[in-house]
Scaffold this active site. Structure first.
Site, mmCIF file in Angstrom:
data_model
loop_
_atom_site.group_PDB
_atom_site.id
_atom_site.type_symbol
_atom_site.label_atom_id
_atom_site.label_comp_id
_atom_site.label_asym_id
_atom_site.label_seq_id
_atom_site.Cartn_x
_atom_site.Cartn_y
_atom_site.Cartn_z
ATOM 1 N N CYS A 170 -25.189 -0.947 -7.390
ATOM 2 C CA CYS A 170 -23.880 -1.223 -6.792
ATOM 3 C C CYS A 170 -22.802 -1.345 -7.854
ATOM 4 C CB CYS A 170 -23.938 -2.469 -5.920
ATOM 5 S SG CYS A 170 -24.422 -3.973 -6.793
ATOM 6 N N GLU A 189 -21.860 -9.267 -0.476
ATOM 7 C CA GLU A 189 -21.876 -8.457 -1.695
ATOM 8 C C GLU A 189 -22.168 -7.037 -1.262
ATOM 9 O OE1 GLU A 189 -23.250 -6.329 -4.678
ATOM 10 O OE2 GLU A 189 -24.758 -7.886 -4.981
#
Length: 500
Positions: free
Chosen positions: A277, A243
């Site tokens: 993010c 990720e």
């Protein structure tokens, strides 16, 4: 002559707000990492043997401890990251909700299920099951140090694995809080380490990737660091879940609710000091409403206050001081290349670390680093487009593909499906992250694999197929006793069934 062993290496966790030392933690070396993985492997057999019901009971107890101690845990998050206390509490709340979902849905998602054997293998009983990997290594980030790693930790535990967790060196205390609360909830943890925390820097994480007995590594961080993690894991063919970062767009169509869109742009871009993010970094607004939208964003963003040692503010300081240099470079490059500041500017970025005031830029060239690279700070670029289709084209013109947001009264679903990314929120922002049933992850430079949801549970299990013969077929096919007549009969069946 008396000799003494040198003291183990330590490092300090520091407050981003004051610079004061919060606590000290050991730097775990390779031998300690391997021992932790070995012990976790022995505990994994006991944890798997409890079955879904036994694990659900114990994870439910952990949930109750986290709820009871929510403020205590959130205070550690706020102290180590510098984020406002309520933001830290929201992070813990979301982690608790995911813990509840994973533990209560694991059996439904992962239990063995029957599948059709088909006509040719009708004498077989076929089933698919999901078995634990054993020990899962989790390498966590500093920006959401409890919510993000818990997306791997709790799903891995619910699937029957034990976990060895290496938190960021900037937020080691959060990892210890997770291990402490689990130990309070599950008495057997003293004998069976379900969640082991290892602290240190990059080399500690690398040792975890290479440790014998690791079944999978779940990593959250930059794409550059992710490549190094993958390289280390490749030595032993350890699978990875990556990720990585994002450059997430927000599209504002001509019929959008501009008040809601502006609020989403500012929250998505500025909350957690922009260190998200899936936060909003690029906004593409249709020309016909751009003027009004920009004014609403200016009004909202200009009111935000950066906290410091004396007050929390709306957003905290940068957790990692070095990230300030990245934000400054992006702002300066955009302005030098013709961009215009709507809120703040180069003066909003301090010379050394600390808090960065919100910056909103417009008319920024699409090849500027403020548009092409992840900023990870309180900077939002807003550019005008002739229509929503052009907005989609620009949104997809990047190697990243994590999350996105669309504000449109009529075309929300249509535009969302055209975006090259893992998750999309329509007429809201980052809402997908708060829904435990929705898988979370990206494509391209944003990584691969999924946490959360049913996909997240299966991510931490190995698929096992079983075919059990119930009775022998009258025609021997998979045998050296096969005859020409039997093969002719089989071919006749296939032509009848599939040749029409």
């Amino acid at each position: 002559m008396t000799t003494t062993n040198p003291a183990p290496a330590e490092f300090a966790s520091l407050s981003p707000r004051t610079g004061a030392e919060l606590a000290r933690y050991p730097v775990h070396d390779g031998e300690q990492v391997r021992a932790a993985v070995r012990d976790a492997g022995e505990a994994a057999a006991w944890w798997d043997g409890l079955g879904f019901a036994g694990r659900r009971t114990r994870l439910g107890a952990w949930k109750k401890v986290l709820v009871a101690q929510l403020d205590r845990v959130a205070r550690v998050v706020a102290d180590e990251t510098g984020k406002p206390f309520d933001d830290a509490r929201l992070e813990v709340v979301l982690a608790i909700d995911h813990l509840d979902w994973a533990s209560s849905h694991a059996e439904k998602v992962l239990k063995r299920r029957s599948v059709s054997p088909g006509m040719l293998m009708g004498n077989q009983a076929a089933s698919v099951g999901y078995r634990p990997l054993g020990v899962v290594g989790v390498i966590g980030p500093w920006n959401y140090p409890i919510f993000t790693p818990m997306g791997s930790i709790v799903y891995a535990l619910a699937a029957g694995n034990t976990v060895v967790f290496k938190p960021s060196e900037l937020t080691p205390g959060v990892g210890h809080e997770l291990a402490r609360t689990l130990a309070e909830a599950v008495p057997e943890v003293g004998r069976y380490p379900l969640l082991t925390v290892l602290t240190g820097f990059g080399p500690t994480g690398a040792e975890l990737c290479r440790a014998p007995g690791i079944g999978k590594i779940a990593f959250t961080g930059s794409a550059a660091t992710g490549r190094r993690v993958m390289s280390a894991c490749a030595e032993n063919l350890v699978p990875v879940l990556m990720e990585c970062g994002g450059k997430d767009p927000l599209i504002v169509d001509g019929d959008a609710d501009l008040d809601a869109a502006a609020d989403a742009a500012v929250w998505g871009g500025m909350s957690n000091a922009g260190q998200t993010c899936v936060g909003v970094e690029r906004v593409y607004v249709v020309e016909s409403v751009a003027g009004r939208f920009l004014e609403k964003v200016r009004e909202t963003a200009s009111r935000l206050q950066v906290g410091g040692a004396a007050h929390e503010g709306d957003l905290g300081p940068m957790t990692m001081p070095a990230q300030t240099d990245v934000v400054r470079r992006h702002v300066v490059d955009a302005l030098e290349r013709g961009g215009r500041a709507v809120v703040g500017g180069a003066e909003s970025v301090p010379a050394e670390g600390g808090g960065i005031s919100p910056v909103v830029l417009t008319d920024v060239p699409e090849d500027s680093v403020a548009v092409t690279e992840e900023t990870f700070g309180p900077l939002v670029v807003i550019n005008r487009v002739p229509d929503a289709d052009e907005a989609v084209r620009r949104a997809n013109a990047t190697g990243y593909g994590l999350g996105a947001t669309v504000f449109s009264a009529k075309r929300g679903a249509e535009l969302a499906q055209q975006l090259r990314c893992g998750m999309v929120s329509i007429n809201g922002v980052i809402s997908f992250a708060g829904i435990p049933a929705l898988p979370f992850g990206g494509v391209g430079e944003s990584g691969f694999g999924r946490i959360h949801g049913a996909e997240g549970l299966r991510e931490f299990a190995r698929t096992q197929s079983i075919a059990r013969q119930r009775f022998a077929l009258p025609i021997a096919v998979t045998s050296f006793r096969r005859t020409a007549r039997g093969m002719s009969t089989l071919l006749g069946l296939v032509r009848t069934r599939h040749g029409r």
